[in-house]
Write an enzyme that holds these catalytic residues in place. Structure first.
Site, PDB file in Angstrom:
ATOM      1  CG  HIS A  50     -17.061 -31.525 -22.053  1.00 19.05           C
ATOM      2  ND1 HIS A  50     -16.656 -31.116 -20.813  1.00 19.05           N
ATOM      3  CD2 HIS A  50     -18.401 -31.770 -21.950  1.00 19.05           C
ATOM      4  CE1 HIS A  50     -17.686 -31.129 -19.977  1.00 19.05           C
ATOM      5  NE2 HIS A  50     -18.754 -31.511 -20.646  1.00 19.05           N
ATOM      6  CB  SER A 105       3.766 -23.569 -45.269  1.00 12.85           C
ATOM      7  OG  SER A 105       5.089 -24.019 -45.073  1.00 12.85           O
ATOM      8  CE  LYS A 141       0.685 -26.166 -42.174  1.00 13.44           C
ATOM      9  NZ  LYS A 141       1.403 -25.883 -40.951  1.00 13.44           N
ATOM     10  CD  GLU A 147      -2.582 -19.572 -36.996  1.00  8.48           C
ATOM     11  OE1 GLU A 147      -1.740 -20.207 -36.365  1.00  8.48           O
ATOM     12  OE2 GLU A 147      -2.507 -19.392 -38.224  1.00  8.48           O
TER      13      GLU A 147
END
Ligand code: ARG
Length: 466
Positions: free
Chosen positions: A165, A286, A292, A299
């Site tokens: 979970h 970024s 970042k 992704e």
């Protein structure tokens, strides 16, 4: 015609009974050359095998066969050199090549299509293409598995939290976690190998759907083209696209595995988890936030899965309403497979690179492994083993210990012996031996368990199978 289409000349390949050529829209919806030109090598190989067989059975002359082979070789070099002119008027790769052959060698070209139809021709070309793609996929999965085996070996002792979970469950090793992916991609590879065996039958010679009256030798063409044997039912042969569906379903399952892994990489590389650091090669910055480092490759692997799954559904939907045997709907099979194959190759390659390159932050994994009462099950097991409690009672006692630690804001191992004994009098200081994550992990020696000794056995087993 107002749209300027030449309606006068009918198609030169099948136009015998048609008075005028296709309208512009018909030409556009009918043509597949834009994508099936990818099958040129398979088409030429198939035609060479077919012509050779026709000559060996006396159906065409040796002289015509030689001309055909020579012409096809010329066409192959023209296509590879980029000088071949593909024409949409000629619909597809099969007719583009045959028309060029006629220009090159004259009447002998017209004999190539004896005892053959585009229906068995396209089934052959596409099957050969899918077979080669599966072989490539097999090699790529082997490389991905090898990357995981190396990471697993380096990290057989690296402790991390195991999750259910996405909540901390029990400590595991990163090596064990890597080996879970070896199992998944190993199953994918087994499916690929099975699919190769499954499709290894030659369609050529099924002709339009009913076979042919010419004395062809389908076993001969099957052998020449590297198939195990010819297909057994000509009607099924020209209407079967199971090999494409199998490719897409295998690709979808594999992409689903890649996507789950991508999701873990995204989570692990957040500053909050910080379990891994991605190499610069597989991340981006970024344009506005200088701090970042984004896991874009992961992704995109996750996103490609949507596309691949979509291709499977698209082809299943194309096929579901088709009566036997061939229908033109089946022309829509190729783009789905080509697109899925390209996406899958890219996704496996990107993932292999990420796994090879990523930095494992053992300190962060170790710190997280010890938090969240991950050794609570070890305490319960200790109570069963050392204090003779039934597991259900031990579970309850452990729950009380977790509640106390939670109230105090500390880990289980930070509770004092007195505090633990207040919860259950039979607890002794020996319990502290099992409350560490290292002890917890080392104790799980059941077959397939997370103990480093067990993980190393599994690595050795897989290394022997590559
Ligand atoms: N371009 C067609 C396809 O991809 C080739 C077969 C055409 N057969 C026919 N009978 N029209 O399916």
């Amino acid at each position: 015609m107002a749209d300027g289409t030449d309606q006068k000349s009918s198609n030169q390949m099948w136009g015998g009974r048609f008075a005028s050529g296709p309208s512009a829209i018909m030409e556009e919806i009918n043509a597949s050359i834009g994508f099936d030109k990818k099958l040129y090598a398979q088409d030429i190989r198939g035609s060479m095998a077919h012509a050779t067989m026709l000559a060996s059975k006396g159906i065409i002359s040796p002289d015509d066969k030689d001309k055909i082979i020579e012409g096809l070789n010329t066409i192959l070099s023209e296509i590879e050199a980029g000088s071949f002119e593909f024409s949409r008027k000629l619909e597809d790769i099969h007719m583009n090549i045959e028309a060029r052959l006629a220009t090159l060698i004259g009447t002998a070209a017209g004999r190539l299509h004896t005892a053959r139809s585009r229906n068995d021709q396209v089934a052959l070309d596409f099957r050969l293409w899918v077979k080669e793609e599966l072989q490539k996929t097999e090699g790529m999965l082997t490389a991905l598995i090898a990357a995981f085996l190396d990471r697993a070996e380096e990290n057989a002792d690296t402790v991390m939290p195991g999750f259910t979970h996405l909540q901390t469950a029990q400590p595991v090793t990163f090596g064990h976690h890597c080996m879970a992916y070896v199992e998944m991609f190993g199953r994918d590879r087994a499916r690929v190998r099975h699919a190769i065996e499954h499709l290894d039958e030659s369609p050529i010679g099924a002709a339009a759907l009913a076979g042919t009256g010419y004395p062809i030798d389908r076993h001969m063409t099957a052998k020449t083209l590297g198939f195990r044997e010819p297909t057994r039912n000509s009607i099924d042969t020209v209407s079967d696209r199971d090999f494409a569906l199998e490719f897409l379903s295998i690709a979808s399952i594999c992409a689903t595995h890649l996507s789950r892994l991508a999701e873990e990489i995204v989570i692990w590389s957040t500053p909050q988890f910080g379990f891994i650091r991605l190499s610069d090669a597989f991340s981006t910055g970024s344009s506005i936030m200088p701090q970042k480092k984004n896991p874009d490759a992961a992704e995109l692997v996750r996103a490609k899965t949507g596309r691949i799954n979509g291709s499977l559904i698209a082809l299943l939907t194309v096929m579901k309403g088709l009566p036997l045997a061939y229908s033109k709907d089946m022309q829509e099979d190729k783009e789905q497979v080509f697109d899925a194959a390209e996406s899958l190759e890219l996704a496996i390659a990107a993932m292999t690179g990420m796994i090879r390159d990523l930095e494992v932050r053992k300190d962060r994994m170790r710190a997280a492994a010890g938090s969240g009462y991950s050794t609570a099950t070890d305490l319960a097991d200790w109570l069963v083993r050392e204090a003779g409690l039934p597991f259900r009672d031990a579970h309850h006692v452990t729950g009380n210990a977790v509640a106390l630690a939670e109230k105090k804001g500390c880990d289980l191992a930070d509770l004092s012996l007195e505090e633990l004994q207040a919860i259950h009098p039979d607890i002794t200081k020996g319990v502290f031996d099992v409350l560490s994550v290292e002890a917890s992990v080392a104790s799980r020696t059941s077959f397939g368990g997370t103990a480093p000794s067990e993980v190393k056995k599994q690595i050795a087993w897989w290394r022997g199978r590559n």
